[in-house]
Design a protein around this motif. Structure first.
Motif, PDB file in Angstrom:
ATOM      1  N   LYS A  53      16.779  25.891  67.883  1.00 38.52           N
ATOM      2  CA  LYS A  53      17.992  26.629  67.529  1.00 38.52           C
ATOM      3  C   LYS A  53      19.153  25.642  67.574  1.00 38.52           C
ATOM      4  CE  LYS A  53      20.935  30.395  69.152  1.00 38.52           C
ATOM      5  NZ  LYS A  53      21.110  31.480  70.127  1.00 38.52           N
ATOM      6  N   ILE A  54      19.970  25.644  66.519  1.00 37.98           N
ATOM      7  CA  ILE A  54      21.085  24.691  66.449  1.00 37.98           C
ATOM      8  C   ILE A  54      22.453  25.360  66.515  1.00 37.98           C
ATOM      9  CG2 ILE A  54      19.784  22.901  65.248  1.00 37.98           C
ATOM     10  CD1 ILE A  54      20.987  23.946  62.613  1.00 37.98           C
ATOM     11  N   GLY A  55      22.483  26.684  66.467  1.00 36.49           N
ATOM     12  CA  GLY A  55      23.765  27.385  66.536  1.00 36.49           C
ATOM     13  C   GLY A  55      23.581  28.858  66.275  1.00 36.49           C
ATOM     14  N   GLU A  56      24.722  29.571  66.190  1.00 37.97           N
ATOM     15  CA  GLU A  56      24.685  30.998  65.894  1.00 37.97           C
ATOM     16  C   GLU A  56      26.016  31.438  65.316  1.00 37.97           C
ATOM     17  OE1 GLU A  56      25.926  33.132  70.059  1.00 37.97           O
ATOM     18  OE2 GLU A  56      23.818  32.659  69.770  1.00 37.97           O
ATOM     19  N   VAL A  57      26.004  32.601  64.685  1.00 37.22           N
ATOM     20  CA  VAL A  57      27.212  33.172  64.109  1.00 37.22           C
ATOM     21  C   VAL A  57      28.149  33.561  65.259  1.00 37.22           C
ATOM     22  CG1 VAL A  57      28.163  35.073  62.745  1.00 37.22           C
ATOM     23  CG2 VAL A  57      25.996  34.031  62.070  1.00 37.22           C
ATOM     24  N   THR A  58      29.383  33.074  65.199  1.00 35.88           N
ATOM     25  CA  THR A  58      30.365  33.403  66.238  1.00 35.88           C
ATOM     26  C   THR A  58      31.360  34.461  65.778  1.00 35.88           C
ATOM     27  OG1 THR A  58      31.790  31.584  65.546  1.00 35.88           O
ATOM     28  CG2 THR A  58      30.211  31.125  67.308  1.00 35.88           C
ATOM     29  N   ALA A  59      31.432  34.713  64.468  1.00 34.19           N
ATOM     30  CA  ALA A  59      32.334  35.738  63.935  1.00 34.19           C
ATOM     31  C   ALA A  59      31.773  36.256  62.622  1.00 34.19           C
ATOM     32  CB  ALA A  59      33.726  35.175  63.717  1.00 34.19           C
ATOM     33  N   TYR A  60      31.793  37.591  62.460  1.00 28.68           N
ATOM     34  CA  TYR A  60      31.321  38.216  61.228  1.00 28.68           C
ATOM     35  C   TYR A  60      32.414  39.109  60.657  1.00 28.68           C
ATOM     36  CZ  TYR A  60      29.532  41.989  58.368  1.00 28.68           C
ATOM     37  OH  TYR A  60      29.374  42.896  57.362  1.00 28.68           O
ATOM     38  N   SER A  61      32.581  39.066  59.353  1.00 27.04           N
ATOM     39  CA  SER A  61      33.431  40.023  58.656  1.00 27.04           C
ATOM     40  C   SER A  61      33.120  39.957  57.175  1.00 27.04           C
ATOM     41  CB  SER A  61      34.914  39.712  58.872  1.00 27.04           C
ATOM     42  OG  SER A  61      35.704  40.612  58.124  1.00 27.04           O
ATOM     43  N   ASP A  62      33.096  41.127  56.542  1.00 30.68           N
ATOM     44  CA  ASP A  62      32.953  41.144  55.086  1.00 30.68           C
ATOM     45  C   ASP A  62      34.314  41.377  54.438  1.00 30.68           C
ATOM     46  OD1 ASP A  62      33.297  43.764  55.788  1.00 30.68           O
ATOM     47  OD2 ASP A  62      31.648  44.537  54.585  1.00 30.68           O
ATOM     48  N   MET A  63      35.395  41.323  55.251  1.00 31.60           N
ATOM     49  CA  MET A  63      36.754  41.557  54.752  1.00 31.60           C
ATOM     50  C   MET A  63      37.704  40.380  54.994  1.00 31.60           C
ATOM     51  SD  MET A  63      36.523  44.583  53.497  1.00 31.60           S
ATOM     52  CE  MET A  63      38.121  45.325  53.397  1.00 31.60           C
ATOM     53  N   HIS A  64      37.524  39.648  56.093  1.00 36.51           N
ATOM     54  CA  HIS A  64      38.454  38.585  56.473  1.00 36.51           C
ATOM     55  C   HIS A  64      37.706  37.307  56.804  1.00 36.51           C
ATOM     56  CE1 HIS A  64      41.553  41.656  56.888  1.00 36.51           C
ATOM     57  NE2 HIS A  64      40.683  42.368  57.570  1.00 36.51           N
ATOM     58  N   GLN A  65      38.438  36.199  56.789  1.00 37.64           N
ATOM     59  CA  GLN A  65      37.868  34.926  57.198  1.00 37.64           C
ATOM     60  C   GLN A  65      38.224  34.639  58.647  1.00 37.64           C
ATOM     61  OE1 GLN A  65      39.544  32.611  53.755  1.00 37.64           O
ATOM     62  NE2 GLN A  65      37.541  31.652  53.910  1.00 37.64           N
ATOM     63  N   TYR A  66      37.352  33.921  59.338  1.00 37.83           N
ATOM     64  CA  TYR A  66      37.586  33.524  60.716  1.00 37.83           C
ATOM     65  C   TYR A  66      37.159  32.081  60.904  1.00 37.83           C
ATOM     66  CZ  TYR A  66      38.281  38.443  61.757  1.00 37.83           C
ATOM     67  OH  TYR A  66      38.758  39.719  61.768  1.00 37.83           O
ATOM     68  N   GLU A  67      37.590  31.515  62.021  1.00 36.65           N
ATOM     69  CA  GLU A  67      37.205  30.143  62.352  1.00 36.65           C
ATOM     70  C   GLU A  67      35.810  30.125  62.956  1.00 36.65           C
ATOM     71  OE1 GLU A  67      40.409  29.224  65.019  1.00 36.65           O
ATOM     72  OE2 GLU A  67      41.447  28.118  63.455  1.00 36.65           O
ATOM     73  N   GLY A  68      35.285  28.927  63.149  1.00 40.05           N
ATOM     74  CA  GLY A  68      34.002  28.765  63.823  1.00 40.05           C
ATOM     75  C   GLY A  68      32.833  28.990  62.893  1.00 40.05           C
ATOM     76  N   ASP A  69      31.689  29.314  63.483  1.00 37.16           N
ATOM     77  CA  ASP A  69      30.474  29.546  62.722  1.00 37.16           C
ATOM     78  C   ASP A  69      30.495  30.985  62.198  1.00 37.16           C
ATOM     79  OD1 ASP A  69      29.739  26.971  63.194  1.00 37.16           O
ATOM     80  OD2 ASP A  69      28.303  27.442  64.766  1.00 37.16           O
ATOM     81  N   PHE A  70      31.246  31.176  61.154  1.00 40.31           N
ATOM     82  CA  PHE A  70      31.563  32.472  60.565  1.00 40.31           C
ATOM     83  C   PHE A  70      30.537  32.843  59.498  1.00 40.31           C
ATOM     84  CE2 PHE A  70      33.798  34.280  56.808  1.00 40.31           C
ATOM     85  CZ  PHE A  70      34.030  35.550  57.309  1.00 40.31           C
ATOM     86  N   SER A  71      30.315  34.146  59.300  1.00 41.36           N
ATOM     87  CA  SER A  71      29.436  34.615  58.226  1.00 41.36           C
ATOM     88  C   SER A  71      30.005  35.883  57.595  1.00 41.36           C
ATOM     89  CB  SER A  71      28.033  34.912  58.752  1.00 41.36           C
ATOM     90  OG  SER A  71      27.219  35.418  57.702  1.00 41.36           O
ATOM     91  N   ASN A  72      29.751  36.031  56.312  1.00 45.68           N
ATOM     92  CA  ASN A  72      30.141  37.257  55.620  1.00 45.68           C
ATOM     93  C   ASN A  72      28.956  38.199  55.452  1.00 45.68           C
ATOM     94  OD1 ASN A  72      28.703  35.869  53.645  1.00 45.68           O
ATOM     95  ND2 ASN A  72      30.108  36.388  52.003  1.00 45.68           N
ATOM     96  N   VAL A  73      27.790  37.839  56.014  1.00 40.60           N
ATOM     97  CA  VAL A  73      26.587  38.642  55.882  1.00 40.60           C
ATOM     98  C   VAL A  73      25.964  38.977  57.237  1.00 40.60           C
ATOM     99  CG1 VAL A  73      24.245  38.707  54.928  1.00 40.60           C
ATOM    100  CG2 VAL A  73      26.069  37.629  53.634  1.00 40.60           C
ATOM    101  N   PHE A  74      25.870  37.987  58.111  1.00 40.86           N
ATOM    102  CA  PHE A  74      25.135  38.138  59.354  1.00 40.86           C
ATOM    103  C   PHE A  74      26.061  38.469  60.523  1.00 40.86           C
ATOM    104  CE2 PHE A  74      22.565  35.410  56.662  1.00 40.86           C
ATOM    105  CZ  PHE A  74      21.358  36.109  56.686  1.00 40.86           C
ATOM    106  N   GLU A  75      25.564  39.333  61.409  1.00 45.11           N
ATOM    107  CA  GLU A  75      26.317  39.762  62.578  1.00 45.11           C
ATOM    108  C   GLU A  75      26.476  38.623  63.580  1.00 45.11           C
ATOM    109  OE1 GLU A  75      27.720  42.772  63.055  1.00 45.11           O
ATOM    110  OE2 GLU A  75      27.018  43.456  61.107  1.00 45.11           O
ATOM    111  N   LYS A  76      27.473  38.771  64.441  1.00 42.10           N
ATOM    112  CA  LYS A  76      27.714  37.818  65.517  1.00 42.10           C
ATOM    113  C   LYS A  76      26.450  37.704  66.371  1.00 42.10           C
ATOM    114  CE  LYS A  76      30.871  36.973  69.341  1.00 42.10           C
ATOM    115  NZ  LYS A  76      32.056  37.462  70.052  1.00 42.10           N
TER     116      LYS A  76
END
Length: 161
Positions: A53-76
């Protein structure tokens, strides 16, 4: 005079309304951000051999952008894995559910900067949506404007008679 006031209000209302609404982000494709880069996620699941494992989603949104390991599909909390015999700088595996992965290829640098860091004098709080505040402020400004115009018309009519 009353018709002019109504016409003026009708013309200015869209200006106040549109200046206070915030639109949602439109995404061209599903992605995750890892190590400062956007990785485009394939639509179909694939069978891959993963290493660690090399990382994980730290922020999820299908409406806004966030810093870090962000995704528009996968949950935190969704994990990223290194694929056997492939460098993580080119392709990674995203765990959709236990043992099921989707391949993600590196596309471009992720250059998003939060509003809190965009300017030192910014009134926005880092990472928090402000749509409701903008709408309240815009509504208050519009009501004040209507009261001002109504008072001016009243005084003009009163002095005219």
């Amino acid at each position: 005079m009353r018709q002019m006031l109504i016409t003026l209000c009708c013309l200015l209302f869209p200006f106040f309304y549109l200046s206070t609404t915030v639109t949602a982000t439109s995404w061209a494709y599903p992605f995750v951000v890892y190590d400062g880069f956007i990785y485009v996620v394939e639509e179909e699941t694939v069978e891959v051999q993963v290493e660690e494992k090399i990382g994980e989603v730290t922020a999820y949104s299908d409406m806004h952008q966030y810093e870090g390991d962000f995704s528009n599909v996968f949950e935190k909390g969704t994990a990223y894995y290194k694929i056997v015999d492939h460098p993580a700088t080119q392709v990674i595996a995203v765990e959709e559910r236990e043992g099921v992965f989707r391949r993600a290829e590196r596309e471009a640098p992720y250059t998003y900067v939060s509003e809190g860091e965009a300017g030192a004098d910014s009134f926005l709080e880092k990472g928090k949506p402000v749509e409701r505040n903008d709408l309240v402020i815009g509504t208050l400004l519009f009501v004040c404007f209507i009261i001002f115009i109504g008072g001016a018309v009243y005084l003009f009519q009163r002095s005219g008679t």
